[in-house]
Design a protein around this motif. Structure first.
Motif, PDB file in Angstrom:
ATOM      1  N   LEU A 276     -14.529  25.786 -24.210  1.00 14.46           N
ATOM      2  CA  LEU A 276     -13.455  24.995 -23.616  1.00 14.46           C
ATOM      3  C   LEU A 276     -12.939  23.959 -24.601  1.00 14.46           C
ATOM      4  O   LEU A 276     -11.720  23.822 -24.806  1.00 14.46           O
ATOM      5  CB  LEU A 276     -13.959  24.304 -22.342  1.00 14.46           C
ATOM      6  CG  LEU A 276     -12.987  23.330 -21.673  1.00 14.46           C
ATOM      7  CD1 LEU A 276     -11.741  24.070 -21.203  1.00 14.46           C
ATOM      8  CD2 LEU A 276     -13.668  22.622 -20.505  1.00 14.46           C
ATOM      9  N   PHE A 277     -13.836  23.245 -25.252  1.00 16.79           N
ATOM     10  CA  PHE A 277     -13.402  22.202 -26.175  1.00 16.79           C
ATOM     11  C   PHE A 277     -12.865  22.788 -27.473  1.00 16.79           C
ATOM     12  O   PHE A 277     -12.014  22.183 -28.118  1.00 16.79           O
ATOM     13  CB  PHE A 277     -14.541  21.218 -26.423  1.00 16.79           C
ATOM     14  CG  PHE A 277     -14.715  20.227 -25.310  1.00 16.79           C
ATOM     15  CD1 PHE A 277     -13.968  19.063 -25.280  1.00 16.79           C
ATOM     16  CD2 PHE A 277     -15.587  20.488 -24.264  1.00 16.79           C
ATOM     17  CE1 PHE A 277     -14.104  18.157 -24.236  1.00 16.79           C
ATOM     18  CE2 PHE A 277     -15.733  19.586 -23.220  1.00 16.79           C
ATOM     19  CZ  PHE A 277     -14.991  18.424 -23.199  1.00 16.79           C
ATOM     20  N   ASP A 278     -13.360  23.967 -27.856  1.00 11.58           N
ATOM     21  CA  ASP A 278     -12.795  24.597 -29.046  1.00 11.58           C
ATOM     22  C   ASP A 278     -11.364  25.045 -28.805  1.00 11.58           C
ATOM     23  O   ASP A 278     -10.547  25.063 -29.728  1.00 11.58           O
ATOM     24  CB  ASP A 278     -13.638  25.795 -29.477  1.00 11.58           C
ATOM     25  CG  ASP A 278     -13.055  26.464 -30.713  1.00 11.58           C
ATOM     26  OD1 ASP A 278     -13.138  25.867 -31.800  1.00 11.58           O
ATOM     27  OD2 ASP A 278     -12.490  27.559 -30.577  1.00 11.58           O
ATOM     28  N   LEU A 279     -11.045  25.431 -27.567  1.00  9.67           N
ATOM     29  CA  LEU A 279      -9.661  25.792 -27.248  1.00  9.67           C
ATOM     30  C   LEU A 279      -8.723  24.648 -27.606  1.00  9.67           C
ATOM     31  O   LEU A 279      -7.648  24.856 -28.171  1.00  9.67           O
ATOM     32  CB  LEU A 279      -9.550  26.146 -25.760  1.00  9.67           C
ATOM     33  CG  LEU A 279      -8.165  26.517 -25.247  1.00  9.67           C
ATOM     34  CD1 LEU A 279      -7.651  27.767 -25.947  1.00  9.67           C
ATOM     35  CD2 LEU A 279      -8.199  26.735 -23.744  1.00  9.67           C
ATOM     36  N   PHE A 280      -9.138  23.421 -27.319  1.00 11.40           N
ATOM     37  CA  PHE A 280      -8.330  22.252 -27.671  1.00 11.40           C
ATOM     38  C   PHE A 280      -8.454  21.932 -29.157  1.00 11.40           C
ATOM     39  O   PHE A 280      -7.460  21.640 -29.823  1.00 11.40           O
ATOM     40  CB  PHE A 280      -8.758  21.043 -26.829  1.00 11.40           C
ATOM     41  CG  PHE A 280      -8.525  21.206 -25.366  1.00 11.40           C
ATOM     42  CD1 PHE A 280      -7.254  21.111 -24.837  1.00 11.40           C
ATOM     43  CD2 PHE A 280      -9.577  21.477 -24.507  1.00 11.40           C
ATOM     44  CE1 PHE A 280      -7.030  21.270 -23.476  1.00 11.40           C
ATOM     45  CE2 PHE A 280      -9.371  21.633 -23.149  1.00 11.40           C
ATOM     46  CZ  PHE A 280      -8.097  21.527 -22.631  1.00 11.40           C
ATOM     47  N   GLY A 281      -9.692  21.995 -29.672  1.00 13.12           N
ATOM     48  CA  GLY A 281      -9.914  21.617 -31.062  1.00 13.12           C
ATOM     49  C   GLY A 281      -9.217  22.523 -32.047  1.00 13.12           C
ATOM     50  O   GLY A 281      -8.587  22.057 -33.009  1.00 13.12           O
ATOM     51  N   THR A 282      -9.305  23.832 -31.832  1.00 12.24           N
ATOM     52  CA  THR A 282      -8.700  24.772 -32.772  1.00 12.24           C
ATOM     53  C   THR A 282      -7.182  24.790 -32.647  1.00 12.24           C
ATOM     54  O   THR A 282      -6.471  24.934 -33.646  1.00 12.24           O
ATOM     55  CB  THR A 282      -9.276  26.183 -32.559  1.00 12.24           C
ATOM     56  OG1 THR A 282     -10.697  26.118 -32.669  1.00 12.24           O
ATOM     57  CG2 THR A 282      -8.744  27.151 -33.590  1.00 12.24           C
ATOM     58  N   THR A 283      -6.669  24.650 -31.418  1.00 13.55           N
ATOM     59  CA  THR A 283      -5.212  24.556 -31.252  1.00 13.55           C
ATOM     60  C   THR A 283      -4.689  23.298 -31.942  1.00 13.55           C
ATOM     61  O   THR A 283      -3.662  23.329 -32.637  1.00 13.55           O
ATOM     62  CB  THR A 283      -4.842  24.539 -29.757  1.00 13.55           C
ATOM     63  OG1 THR A 283      -5.356  25.709 -29.121  1.00 13.55           O
ATOM     64  CG2 THR A 283      -3.330  24.495 -29.587  1.00 13.55           C
ATOM     65  N   ALA A 284      -5.400  22.195 -31.774  1.00 13.75           N
ATOM     66  CA  ALA A 284      -5.008  20.963 -32.465  1.00 13.75           C
ATOM     67  C   ALA A 284      -5.111  21.141 -33.974  1.00 13.75           C
ATOM     68  O   ALA A 284      -4.280  20.613 -34.729  1.00 13.75           O
ATOM     69  CB  ALA A 284      -5.889  19.805 -32.007  1.00 13.75           C
ATOM     70  N   SER A 285      -6.110  21.896 -34.431  1.00 14.50           N
ATOM     71  CA  SER A 285      -6.242  22.153 -35.866  1.00 14.50           C
ATOM     72  C   SER A 285      -5.024  22.898 -36.397  1.00 14.50           C
ATOM     73  O   SER A 285      -4.545  22.619 -37.507  1.00 14.50           O
ATOM     74  CB  SER A 285      -7.513  22.962 -36.136  1.00 14.50           C
ATOM     75  OG  SER A 285      -7.611  23.306 -37.493  1.00 14.50           O
ATOM     76  N   GLY A 286      -4.513  23.852 -35.621  1.00 10.81           N
ATOM     77  CA  GLY A 286      -3.302  24.551 -36.038  1.00 10.81           C
ATOM     78  C   GLY A 286      -2.119  23.612 -36.138  1.00 10.81           C
ATOM     79  O   GLY A 286      -1.330  23.687 -37.088  1.00 10.81           O
ATOM     80  N   TRP A 287      -1.981  22.715 -35.159  1.00 11.35           N
ATOM     81  CA  TRP A 287      -0.893  21.734 -35.184  1.00 11.35           C
ATOM     82  C   TRP A 287      -1.035  20.822 -36.399  1.00 11.35           C
ATOM     83  O   TRP A 287      -0.063  20.523 -37.090  1.00 11.35           O
ATOM     84  CB  TRP A 287      -0.936  20.921 -33.891  1.00 11.35           C
ATOM     85  CG  TRP A 287       0.175  19.920 -33.755  1.00 11.35           C
ATOM     86  CD1 TRP A 287       1.435  20.134 -33.274  1.00 11.35           C
ATOM     87  CD2 TRP A 287       0.109  18.529 -34.107  1.00 11.35           C
ATOM     88  NE1 TRP A 287       2.162  18.964 -33.305  1.00 11.35           N
ATOM     89  CE2 TRP A 287       1.373  17.964 -33.808  1.00 11.35           C
ATOM     90  CE3 TRP A 287      -0.890  17.716 -34.630  1.00 11.35           C
ATOM     91  CZ2 TRP A 287       1.655  16.623 -34.018  1.00 11.35           C
ATOM     92  CZ3 TRP A 287      -0.618  16.372 -34.852  1.00 11.35           C
ATOM     93  CH2 TRP A 287       0.646  15.845 -34.542  1.00 11.35           C
ATOM     94  N   LEU A 288      -2.262  20.386 -36.691  1.00  6.01           N
ATOM     95  CA  LEU A 288      -2.492  19.526 -37.844  1.00  6.01           C
ATOM     96  C   LEU A 288      -2.233  20.261 -39.154  1.00  6.01           C
ATOM     97  O   LEU A 288      -1.746  19.669 -40.129  1.00  6.01           O
ATOM     98  CB  LEU A 288      -3.933  19.007 -37.826  1.00  6.01           C
ATOM     99  CG  LEU A 288      -4.284  18.004 -36.714  1.00  6.01           C
ATOM    100  CD1 LEU A 288      -5.793  17.785 -36.657  1.00  6.01           C
ATOM    101  CD2 LEU A 288      -3.554  16.690 -36.929  1.00  6.01           C
ATOM    102  N   THR A 289      -2.555  21.549 -39.191  1.00  8.21           N
ATOM    103  CA  THR A 289      -2.364  22.334 -40.414  1.00  8.21           C
ATOM    104  C   THR A 289      -0.897  22.429 -40.793  1.00  8.21           C
ATOM    105  O   THR A 289      -0.549  22.504 -41.981  1.00  8.21           O
ATOM    106  CB  THR A 289      -2.966  23.740 -40.238  1.00  8.21           C
ATOM    107  OG1 THR A 289      -4.371  23.612 -39.965  1.00  8.21           O
ATOM    108  CG2 THR A 289      -2.778  24.588 -41.490  1.00  8.21           C
TER     109      THR A 289
END
Length: 418
Positions: A276-289
């Motif tokens: 659940l938290f990776d869904l947010f973390g990895t999506t945010a990582s894409g936005w940050l990238t």
């Protein structure tokens, strides 16, 4: 939604769902480990060896699948992978020997999942999106953890009475149901349905022509990419990524919790919380990238992951401590993928990048296979998983420092001629 954007979003959604199914299959061995041990009498190292083979093949097939997508087609490659996954897991319900498990879940399902992996996400993003690539790749990457979020609690519940066959049937039927979805909703190219890539300018040059089938294409791209130091840095850091995620935590955390008296369903809930938290973390990582230097992002992700693994053996394994670990670790589970793909695209070009990333994924899966097998052997030898987590944590910190050596934006290799 704009009409021109409808097909790219649809293809991305179907790809996301297919990656979810592959993630569900890859997470199934973790909940079957104890039931298989009890039912057949196989030891933990034997069962872990099959997981290691499947994880390794999942990575090794990736670059060849990426090359196949350029000639045979993305849709056909996806259907072939899903079909093999469904057939191999379905047949495994009649296994009686450990080598049957190795062949069905290790060999054939490993090959099948290799066609439905992160390289599929990279190929789809490059072919259907001209902008927002980091964000969409973040969503594709998060699918692995989201698959665990969806499948693991249910699969663990199916094994709560010690049964393992319901898990086999569930995974095979889900894969089978996805085949018609892919067949009807994944066109090969935007031009096939009269549209363009998401965010593509009207005066953009036409896409490169479809390559003639070349069985050696993946090896040719590897030969070209391997001359660049950035390839080996990406390969090495992704080795650590696999070592510290699905190879160790994904395969052995439930059993590690069991050593501390935590029931499989509750332990699977921890992995789901991570998902659940990776869904947010990895999506945010894409936005940050899309906005920041991916090298610095990789440094933060690997270093924090390593520190969390170093801390795990020293916690009390009570509800609060494990919940804090699950949240902290989950935010970072696969956050490394979007910045790694971005660096690969910049270094090797959008056409060759999916194949190069496939080879980088081989490093990921070698690391995962090493942890899946090595942690099982450590548990059998030492009677505890603690040394395995300490070793993996140390590698995580080292990988964070290595990421800072990666180059910034310059092109590092010329693409192969079309």
């Amino acid at each position: 939604m704009k009409r021109a954007h409808r097909w790219p979003v649809t293809v991305a959604a179907v790809t996301f769902i297919a990656l979810l199914a592959a993630a569900g299959l890859r997470s199934a061995p973790s909940v079957m480990m104890v039931p298989l041990e009890v039912h057949f009498g196989w030891n933990r190292a034997t069962i872990s060896a099959t997981s290691a083979v499947g994880i390794f093949l999942y990575g090794l097939v990736g670059p060849f699948a990426a090359a196949l997508m350029q000639s045979f087609g993305i849709r056909r490659t996806m259907i072939a992978g899903l079909s093999l996954m469904a057939a191999s897991t379905f047949v495994s319900q009649w296994m009686t020997q450990s080598w049957h498990y190795l062949v069905t879940w290790g060999l054939f399902s490993g090959i099948g999942t290799g066609a439905i992996t992160m390289v599929l996400g990279a190929a789809m993003v490059n072919r259907w999106f001209a902008t927002r690539q980091g964000l969409v790749m973040g969503l594709m990457s998060a699918s692995a953890a989201t698959g665990a979020l969806i499948f693991l609690p249910f699969l663990a519940w199916l094994t709560s009475t010690g049964a393992w066959k319901p898990v086999v049937l569930t995974v095979s039927l889900v894969c089978l149901a996805l085949i018609p979805l892919v067949a009807f909703l994944v066109p090969e190219r935007p031009s096939d349905v009269g549209t363009t890539r998401f965010g593509e300018a009207p005066d953009a040059p036409p896409p490169p022509p479809r390559q003639v089938a070349d069985p050696a294409l993946a090896l040719k791209v590897l030969a070209s990419a391997s001359r660049s130091p950035v390839f080996w840095l990406l390969f090495g850091t992704f080795f650590v990524c696999g070592l510290t995620t699905n190879g160790l935590v994904g395969t052995h955390l439930i059993a590690y919790c069991g050593d501390h008296g935590i029931a499989p369903v509750a332990a699977a809930g921890l992995l789901s919380m991570m998902g659940l938290f990776d869904l947010f973390g990895t999506t945010a990582s894409g936005w940050l990238t899309d906005r920041y230097d991916p090298r610095r992002l990789l440094f933060v992700y690997y270093a924090l992951r390593g520190l969390s693994l170093l801390a795990l053996p020293f916690i009390d394994f009570d509800g609060t401590s494990l919940a804090v670990f699950a949240v902290f670790y989950g935010l970072d589970w696969i956050a490394t993928v979007p910045p790694t793909v971005a660096i690969t695209n910049r270094a090797f070009g959008e056409r060759d990048a999916p194949i190069v990333f496939g080879w980088v994924m081989v490093g990921h899966q070698i690391g995962a296979a090493t942890a899946a097998l090595g942690a099982g052997v450590i548990r059998e030898t030492w009677g505890t998983y603690a040394p395995a987590f300490l070793i993996a944590g140390t590698f995580g910190v080292v990988a964070g420092l290595a990421a800072l050596v990666l180059p910034a934006r310059q092109r590092l290799a010329e693409p192969l001629p079309a």
